[in-house]
Design a protein around this motif. Structure first.
Motif, mmCIF file in Angstrom:
data_model
loop_
_atom_site.group_PDB
_atom_site.id
_atom_site.type_symbol
_atom_site.label_atom_id
_atom_site.label_comp_id
_atom_site.label_asym_id
_atom_site.label_seq_id
_atom_site.Cartn_x
_atom_site.Cartn_y
_atom_site.Cartn_z
ATOM 1 N N LEU A 30 0.842 -1.197 0.000
ATOM 2 C CA LEU A 30 0.000 0.000 0.000
ATOM 3 C C LEU A 30 0.875 1.244 0.000
ATOM 4 O O LEU A 30 1.726 1.412 0.870
ATOM 5 C CB LEU A 30 -0.907 -0.003 1.226
ATOM 6 N N THR A 31 0.646 2.114 -0.988
ATOM 7 C CA THR A 31 1.438 3.332 -1.122
ATOM 8 C C THR A 31 0.521 4.548 -1.079
ATOM 9 O O THR A 31 -0.235 4.803 -2.027
ATOM 10 C CB THR A 31 2.226 3.335 -2.449
ATOM 11 N N PRO A 32 0.544 5.303 0.016
ATOM 12 C CA PRO A 32 -0.320 6.488 0.079
ATOM 13 C C PRO A 32 0.275 7.657 -0.700
ATOM 14 O O PRO A 32 1.497 7.835 -0.728
ATOM 15 C CB PRO A 32 -0.357 6.797 1.580
ATOM 16 N N ILE A 33 -0.579 8.411 -1.357
ATOM 17 C CA ILE A 33 -0.144 9.651 -2.010
ATOM 18 C C ILE A 33 -1.147 10.742 -1.672
ATOM 19 O O ILE A 33 -2.285 10.463 -1.281
ATOM 20 C CB ILE A 33 -0.017 9.499 -3.545
ATOM 21 N N ASN A 34 -0.727 11.985 -1.822
ATOM 22 C CA ASN A 34 -1.629 13.086 -1.501
ATOM 23 C C ASN A 34 -2.754 13.173 -2.533
ATOM 24 O O ASN A 34 -2.649 12.647 -3.648
ATOM 25 C CB ASN A 34 -0.862 14.414 -1.400
ATOM 26 N N ARG A 35 -3.816 13.850 -2.164
ATOM 27 C CA ARG A 35 -5.015 13.879 -2.991
ATOM 28 C C ARG A 35 -4.783 14.570 -4.333
ATOM 29 O O ARG A 35 -5.413 14.217 -5.345
ATOM 30 C CB ARG A 35 -6.156 14.549 -2.223
ATOM 31 N N LEU A 36 -3.898 15.540 -4.354
ATOM 32 C CA LEU A 36 -3.610 16.238 -5.608
ATOM 33 C C LEU A 36 -2.968 15.290 -6.619
ATOM 34 O O LEU A 36 -3.364 15.246 -7.794
ATOM 35 C CB LEU A 36 -2.687 17.434 -5.338
ATOM 36 N N THR A 37 -1.993 14.522 -6.169
ATOM 37 C CA THR A 37 -1.346 13.547 -7.054
ATOM 38 C C THR A 37 -2.316 12.442 -7.440
ATOM 39 O O THR A 37 -2.311 11.963 -8.578
ATOM 40 C CB THR A 37 -0.108 12.945 -6.380
ATOM 41 N N TYR A 38 -3.171 12.068 -6.510
ATOM 42 C CA TYR A 38 -4.132 10.993 -6.773
ATOM 43 C C TYR A 38 -5.067 11.344 -7.924
ATOM 44 O O TYR A 38 -5.544 10.460 -8.649
ATOM 45 C CB TYR A 38 -4.941 10.682 -5.510
ATOM 46 N N LYS A 82 -4.366 12.368 -10.644
ATOM 47 C CA LYS A 82 -3.745 12.016 -11.926
ATOM 48 C C LYS A 82 -4.034 10.570 -12.343
ATOM 49 O O LYS A 82 -3.545 10.116 -13.376
ATOM 50 C CB LYS A 82 -2.222 12.207 -11.842
ATOM 51 N N ARG A 83 -4.808 9.836 -11.556
ATOM 52 C CA ARG A 83 -4.948 8.394 -11.773
ATOM 53 C C ARG A 83 -5.533 8.030 -13.137
ATOM 54 O O ARG A 83 -5.403 6.881 -13.578
ATOM 55 C CB ARG A 83 -5.795 7.789 -10.655
ATOM 56 N N ASP A 95 -0.609 10.552 -19.528
ATOM 57 C CA ASP A 95 0.837 10.732 -19.381
ATOM 58 C C ASP A 95 1.333 10.119 -18.073
ATOM 59 O O ASP A 95 2.390 9.469 -18.036
ATOM 60 C CB ASP A 95 1.197 12.224 -19.434
ATOM 61 N N TYR A 96 0.587 10.332 -17.005
ATOM 62 C CA TYR A 96 0.952 9.759 -15.709
ATOM 63 C C TYR A 96 0.939 8.227 -15.771
ATOM 64 O O TYR A 96 1.862 7.560 -15.287
ATOM 65 C CB TYR A 96 -0.016 10.253 -14.637
ATOM 66 N N LEU A 97 -0.098 7.673 -16.403
ATOM 67 C CA LEU A 97 -0.208 6.219 -16.505
ATOM 68 C C LEU A 97 0.891 5.639 -17.399
ATOM 69 O O LEU A 97 1.421 4.568 -17.107
ATOM 70 C CB LEU A 97 -1.594 5.831 -17.039
ATOM 71 N N ALA A 98 1.234 6.368 -18.470
ATOM 72 C CA ALA A 98 2.314 5.907 -19.357
ATOM 73 C C ALA A 98 3.644 5.884 -18.619
ATOM 74 O O ALA A 98 4.448 4.952 -18.762
ATOM 75 C CB ALA A 98 2.393 6.810 -20.587
ATOM 76 N N ILE A 145 -1.818 -2.489 -15.155
ATOM 77 C CA ILE A 145 -2.441 -1.397 -14.401
ATOM 78 C C ILE A 145 -3.958 -1.536 -14.525
ATOM 79 O O ILE A 145 -4.504 -1.522 -15.632
ATOM 80 C CB ILE A 145 -1.983 -0.025 -14.923
ATOM 81 N N ILE A 146 -4.611 -1.691 -13.393
ATOM 82 C CA ILE A 146 -6.076 -1.803 -13.339
ATOM 83 C C ILE A 146 -6.616 -0.491 -12.766
ATOM 84 O O ILE A 146 -6.172 -0.051 -11.710
ATOM 85 C CB ILE A 146 -6.498 -2.984 -12.454
ATOM 86 N N PRO A 147 -7.567 0.149 -13.440
ATOM 87 C CA PRO A 147 -8.034 1.459 -12.966
ATOM 88 C C PRO A 147 -8.793 1.376 -11.646
ATOM 89 O O PRO A 147 -9.254 0.304 -11.238
ATOM 90 C CB PRO A 147 -8.944 1.937 -14.094
ATOM 91 N N GLU A 148 -8.931 2.504 -10.998
ATOM 92 C CA GLU A 148 -9.741 2.609 -9.793
ATOM 93 C C GLU A 148 -11.148 2.073 -10.085
ATOM 94 O O GLU A 148 -11.745 2.415 -11.102
ATOM 95 C CB GLU A 148 -9.827 4.072 -9.351
ATOM 96 N N GLY A 149 -11.648 1.227 -9.211
ATOM 97 C CA GLY A 149 -12.973 0.657 -9.436
ATOM 98 C C GLY A 149 -12.974 -0.537 -10.368
ATOM 99 O O GLY A 149 -13.957 -1.267 -10.450
ATOM 100 N N GLY A 150 -11.874 -0.724 -11.105
ATOM 101 C CA GLY A 150 -11.742 -1.895 -11.962
ATOM 102 C C GLY A 150 -12.417 -1.817 -13.314
ATOM 103 O O GLY A 150 -12.434 -2.798 -14.065
ATOM 104 N N SER A 151 -12.981 -0.654 -13.690
ATOM 105 C CA SER A 151 -13.744 -0.563 -14.935
ATOM 106 C C SER A 151 -12.839 -0.292 -16.128
ATOM 107 O O SER A 151 -12.334 0.812 -16.304
ATOM 108 C CB SER A 151 -14.806 0.537 -14.824
#
Length: 301
Positions: free
Chosen positions: A115-123, A125-126, A130-133, A144-150
């Motif tokens: 588990l890696t916490p990051i601040n809400r501003l960086t989050y 970018k999910r 460009d961030y994902l690349a 990489i599986i998106p938030e929620g899995g969709s």
């Protein structure tokens, strides 16, 4: 290729709900009990993860990366699946800090998830390409599986769910990220009405997400996302919703974040005469009952 859990967890029962409101309005309400798939990976979270995991196994990918909030059903299911199927999983958690007493995070850690916490501003970018690349480049052998899995792989599992349903007039589901609704649109006949109850505020943007996932959603008019029944926004609910959940608990276990809002909306609209007499409605129980533990931990119920 299949993922063998020594049981077929795709097969879940359909339950008919018995209630005076349904009798008075001559409505048949059925529930697809996907909360009964598996104790660790229940409901739409299993449906969404299934083909992501199969893809990973087929391509010899053993590392998974995803994103979630600290009390997420997606995190819980992904952690359980990672333990069961031996994936090395990292989840980027909306932070900035981890509460080590949080029952969902404790479970994920016990399953071996990093588990890696990051601040809400960086989050935020999910979903940024460009961030994902950049993330993919740093971990080339991970999925990489998106938030929620969709995602498009998730859609395959939801289509399987849709095609397993008996013929009804309407199919309803709670909607968070849009994948479940998109899969139902893809898998159900065009003469079936499909409705999603958005559980978060200002959810109209999800219409575009749904159409990106589902080509059929772009051309069909048999579906609708209802955005005025969120009752305060994502993760929020009022006493009326919780009392409603408790009133049905002898027949159907509900939580107030997703399924509670779905069934509250259905009963409200039935009482308003929204449905024609004799209508047959199917509601998808998307699981998430583990969320009750988090609500109790936060003293919200």
């Amino acid at each position: 290729m299949s993922i063998d859990l020594k049981l077929n967890i795709d097969e879940t029962p359909v339950q008919k709900i018995i209630h005076p409101v349904l009798v008075e309005n001559n409505i048949s309400l059925f529930v697809k009990r996907d909360d009964l798939t598996h104790p660790l990976i229940s409901g739409n979270k299993w449906r969404k993860l299934k083909h992501n995991l199969i893809y990973a196994k087929q391509n010899n990918i053993n590392q998974l990366i995803s994103f979630s909030g600290a009390f997420s059903n997606h995190l819980y299911a992904l952690a359980g699946a990672s333990r069961l199927f031996n994936f090395d999983t990292k989840v980027i958690v909306r932070g900035p800090e981890l509460d080590t007493n949080n029952p969902c995070l404790k479970f994920a850690a016990a399953c071996g998830v990093k588990l890696t916490p990051i601040n809400r501003l960086t989050y935020k970018k999910r979903y940024d390409p460009d961030y994902l690349a950049e993330l993919q480049q740093s971990k080339p052998k991970c999925l990489i599986i998106p938030e929620g899995g969709s995602n498009r792989l998730a859609l395959k599992g939801m289509i399987e769910l849709a095609q397993s349903l008996p013929e009804v007039d309407e199919v309803w589901c709670a909607t968070g990220s849009g994948g479940t609704l998109a899969g139902l649109i893809e898998g159900l006949p065009e003469n079936t009405k499909i409705r999603g109850v958005a559980v978060l505020k200002q959810a109209d943007y999800l219409n575009e997400s749904i159409m990106q996932l589902s080509p059929k959603a772009q051309r069909q008019k048999n579906w609708q996302l209802l955005t005025n029944f969120h009752h305060g926004g994502y993760g929020k609910f009022n006493e009326e919703i919780w009392l409603f959940c408790q009133s049905l608990r002898h027949q159907l276990p509900l939580e107030p974040i997703y399924t509670g809002k779905l069934f509250f909306t259905l009963f409200d609209l039935i009482q308003q005469g929204h449905f024609a007499a004799g209508s047959k409605i199917m509601a998808i129980h998307t699981g998430g009952l583990q969320g009750l533990i988090g609500l109790k931990y936060r003293k919200l119920i």
